[in-house]
Enzyme design. Structure first.
Site, PDB file in Angstrom:
ATOM      1  N   PHE A   9      28.622  23.003  60.270  1.00  0.00           N
ATOM      2  CA  PHE A   9      28.626  23.345  61.686  1.00  0.00           C
ATOM      3  C   PHE A   9      28.136  24.776  61.865  1.00  0.00           C
ATOM      4  CE2 PHE A   9      30.795  25.004  65.475  1.00  0.00           C
ATOM      5  CZ  PHE A   9      30.505  24.019  66.406  1.00  0.00           C
ATOM      6  N   ASN A  65      38.880  26.417  64.772  1.00  0.00           N
ATOM      7  CA  ASN A  65      37.884  25.850  65.686  1.00  0.00           C
ATOM      8  C   ASN A  65      37.683  24.411  65.215  1.00  0.00           C
ATOM      9  OD1 ASN A  65      35.837  25.228  67.440  1.00  0.00           O
ATOM     10  ND2 ASN A  65      34.276  26.406  66.363  1.00  0.00           N
ATOM     11  N   PRO A  66      38.522  23.496  65.676  1.00  0.00           N
ATOM     12  CA  PRO A  66      38.505  22.126  65.163  1.00  0.00           C
ATOM     13  C   PRO A  66      37.508  21.250  65.915  1.00  0.00           C
ATOM     14  CG  PRO A  66      40.247  22.337  66.761  1.00  0.00           C
ATOM     15  CD  PRO A  66      39.566  23.690  66.693  1.00  0.00           C
TER      16      PRO A  66
END
Length: 281
Positions: free
Chosen positions: A88, A184-185
């Site tokens: 990510f 920050n899932p």
């Protein structure tokens, strides 16, 4: 106008036509990357030095491949990180989340604060905290094999301790000792798949994006993990979508052992992250 600047202007139009959100910036960043200069030095590239590889890079960005995958780097606060397929890409909005967490840790009366970053991805959050809170002890957890590989590259030589494992069950040896848990899932609802930008939907790991029908499945699990890890009075910080403002604080309810649960805005004044304090008996 020299050749490179003329090409950058053409590239800007091509990227704009392709729907790229920041066409001028991306066109300049790609030119700087290909020519090995800073964006402010593009005018110094001689016409004879123009590199046709620039148009290869522009074509990749035009196809909505993330800029950071093309250049292999992402900037986050004071860091330059290695990124690419399988991890990510850290977003600018997360910088304000980390800024709040840094201020909160600095305000604690703790000599060597213990911090755990769950779902670390590239390691951006963990590394920023380690860098900006110099005496902190930072642990980072990542489950996905590809993302873990990128995090391992980024944390090499740092004070961050990296763990491969499930964020919901990881580092039980730290239970009840941690001063700050941050994450920050994944938080995008499965029902919104078609509305996600191509850069994320087609290139970021699915594990880092989607989390059940309402997007809160992982956050509900993180609530229990954070409660397990934190000492009484410790703080949890969880990023979420701006459309989830008002929902996430309820996950950290008083009857589950939390106090002071609240949402906080990002730089655009949209609700971006929730914080709560583990209740002191």
């Amino acid at each position: 106008m020299n050749v490179l600047l003329a090409e950058v202007a053409q590239a800007t139009q091509r990227l704009a036509d392709a729907g790229v959100p920041s066409p001028r910036f991306d066109a300049e960043e790609l030119a700087a990357f290909v020519h090995g200069v800073g964006r402010g030095e593009l005018h110094r590239v001689a016409d004879a030095d123009f590199d046709a590889r620039y148009w290869e890079a522009v074509a990749r960005r035009e196809a909505r491949e993330p800029l950071q995958h093309i250049t292999g780097r992402a900037f986050f606060r004071y860091l330059e990180l290695q990124v690419g397929p399988g991890v990510f890409v850290p977003r600018p909005e997360t910088e304000s989340v980390v800024g709040w967490a840094i201020d909160a840790v600095r305000a604690m009366d703790v000599v060597e604060p213990l911090i755990v970053d769950l779902c670390t991805g590239s390691g951006a959050i963990a590394l920023a905290l380690a860098q900006e809170v110099p005496r902190s002890r930072v642990h980072a957890v990542e489950l996905d094999e590809g993302a873990y590989g990128w995090a391992r590259k980024n944390v090499e030589g740092s004070r961050v301790t990296l763990h491969r494992g499930d964020a919901l069950t990881a580092v039980p040896e730290l239970d009840g000792q941690v001063d700050l848990v941050i994450s920050n899932p994944p938080y995008i609802p499965l029902t919104e798949w078609e509305y996600v930008a191509p850069e994320a939907r087609d290139h970021d790991p699915q594990l880092a994006l989607f989390s059940g029908e309402d997007g809160l499945d992982v956050i509900r699990g993180l609530e229990r993990a954070a409660h397990r890890l934190l000492r009484p009075g410790g703080i949890v910080v969880v990023e979420h979508a701006d459309t989830q403002g008002g929902q996430v604080p309820w996950v950290f309810a008083e009857d589950r052992g939390w106090a002071d649960a609240a949402d906080h805005p990002d730089l655009n004044n949209r609700p971006r992250f929730t914080t709560a304090r583990r209740e002191v008996p």
